[in-house]
Design a protein around this motif. Structure first.
Motif, short mmCIF file in Angstrom:
data_model
loop_
_atom_site.label_atom_id
_atom_site.label_comp_id
_atom_site.label_asym_id
_atom_site.label_seq_id
_atom_site.Cartn_x
_atom_site.Cartn_y
_atom_site.Cartn_z
N GLY A 12 -2.61 -5.59 6.10
CA GLY A 12 -1.86 -4.53 6.75
C GLY A 12 -0.93 -3.83 5.79
O GLY A 12 -0.82 -2.60 5.77
N TYR A 13 -0.23 -4.60 4.96
CA TYR A 13 0.67 -4.03 3.95
C TYR A 13 -0.11 -3.16 2.97
O TYR A 13 0.29 -2.04 2.65
CB TYR A 13 1.39 -5.15 3.21
CG TYR A 13 2.35 -4.67 2.15
CD1 TYR A 13 3.62 -4.24 2.49
CD2 TYR A 13 1.97 -4.64 0.81
CE1 TYR A 13 4.49 -3.78 1.52
CE2 TYR A 13 2.84 -4.19 -0.16
CZ TYR A 13 4.10 -3.77 0.20
OH TYR A 13 4.96 -3.32 -0.77
N ARG A 14 -1.26 -3.68 2.52
CA ARG A 14 -2.11 -2.92 1.60
C ARG A 14 -2.53 -1.60 2.23
O ARG A 14 -2.44 -0.54 1.59
CB ARG A 14 -3.35 -3.73 1.24
CG ARG A 14 -4.30 -3.00 0.29
CD ARG A 14 -5.72 -3.51 0.36
NE ARG A 14 -6.23 -3.35 1.71
CZ ARG A 14 -7.11 -4.16 2.29
NH1 ARG A 14 -7.57 -5.20 1.64
NH2 ARG A 14 -7.53 -3.94 3.50
N ASP A 15 -2.96 -1.64 3.46
CA ASP A 15 -3.43 -0.42 4.13
C ASP A 15 -2.33 0.61 4.27
O ASP A 15 -2.54 1.81 4.03
CB ASP A 15 -4.02 -0.76 5.51
CG ASP A 15 -5.29 -1.60 5.41
OD1 ASP A 15 -5.91 -1.63 4.32
OD2 ASP A 15 -5.66 -2.21 6.43
N VAL A 16 -1.12 0.16 4.61
CA VAL A 16 0.02 1.07 4.74
C VAL A 16 0.33 1.72 3.40
O VAL A 16 0.55 2.93 3.30
CB VAL A 16 1.26 0.32 5.29
CG1 VAL A 16 2.52 1.15 5.13
CG2 VAL A 16 1.04 -0.05 6.75
N LYS A 17 0.36 0.93 2.34
CA LYS A 17 0.68 1.45 1.01
C LYS A 17 -0.40 2.42 0.51
O LYS A 17 -0.10 3.46 -0.07
CB LYS A 17 0.88 0.32 0.00
CG LYS A 17 2.10 -0.50 0.28
CD LYS A 17 3.34 0.37 0.34
CE LYS A 17 4.53 -0.36 0.90
NZ LYS A 17 5.64 0.52 1.21
N LEU A 18 -1.67 2.08 0.70
CA LEU A 18 -2.74 2.97 0.27
C LEU A 18 -2.70 4.29 1.02
O LEU A 18 -2.88 5.36 0.43
CB LEU A 18 -4.11 2.29 0.44
CG LEU A 18 -4.42 1.19 -0.55
CD1 LEU A 18 -5.74 0.50 -0.19
CD2 LEU A 18 -4.47 1.73 -1.98
N GLU A 19 -2.43 4.22 2.32
CA GLU A 19 -2.33 5.44 3.11
C GLU A 19 -1.19 6.32 2.59
O GLU A 19 -1.32 7.53 2.44
CB GLU A 19 -2.09 5.09 4.58
CG GLU A 19 -2.06 6.30 5.49
CD GLU A 19 -1.86 5.92 6.95
OE1 GLU A 19 -1.27 6.73 7.68
OE2 GLU A 19 -2.30 4.82 7.34
N TRP A 20 -0.05 5.70 2.27
CA TRP A 20 1.10 6.44 1.76
C TRP A 20 0.76 7.09 0.42
O TRP A 20 1.08 8.26 0.19
CB TRP A 20 2.29 5.50 1.60
CG TRP A 20 3.57 6.22 1.27
CD1 TRP A 20 4.46 6.74 2.13
CD2 TRP A 20 4.06 6.50 -0.05
NE1 TRP A 20 5.49 7.33 1.44
CE2 TRP A 20 5.27 7.20 0.10
CE3 TRP A 20 3.60 6.23 -1.34
CZ2 TRP A 20 6.03 7.63 -0.98
CZ3 TRP A 20 4.36 6.67 -2.41
CH2 TRP A 20 5.55 7.35 -2.23
#
Length: 63
Positions: A12-20
């Protein structure tokens, strides 16, 4: 010993950071003054030379 975070939390953290990072609106649009191409290339070349010398000294060289 249990992990401090779950795999789902990491993903989840990875997905949030990649999206940002992929959002162009987050680009600061400022001139780079600290990391100039020439300085970075010189650092890479110097570090690679030092690394190769250490590997050779330690007997781990692929040369």
């Amino acid at each position: 010993m249990e992990s401090l975070v779950t795999e789902a939390e990491v993903n989840g953290y990875r997905d949030v950071k990649l999206e940002w990072l992929q959002n162009g609106g987050n680009e600061p649009k400022i001139q780079t003054v600290y990391f100039m191409d020439d300085a970075v290339r010189m650092f890479i070349d110097s570090t690679a030379t030092e690394w190769k010398a250490l590997l050779k000294e330690w007997g781990n060289s692929s040369d």
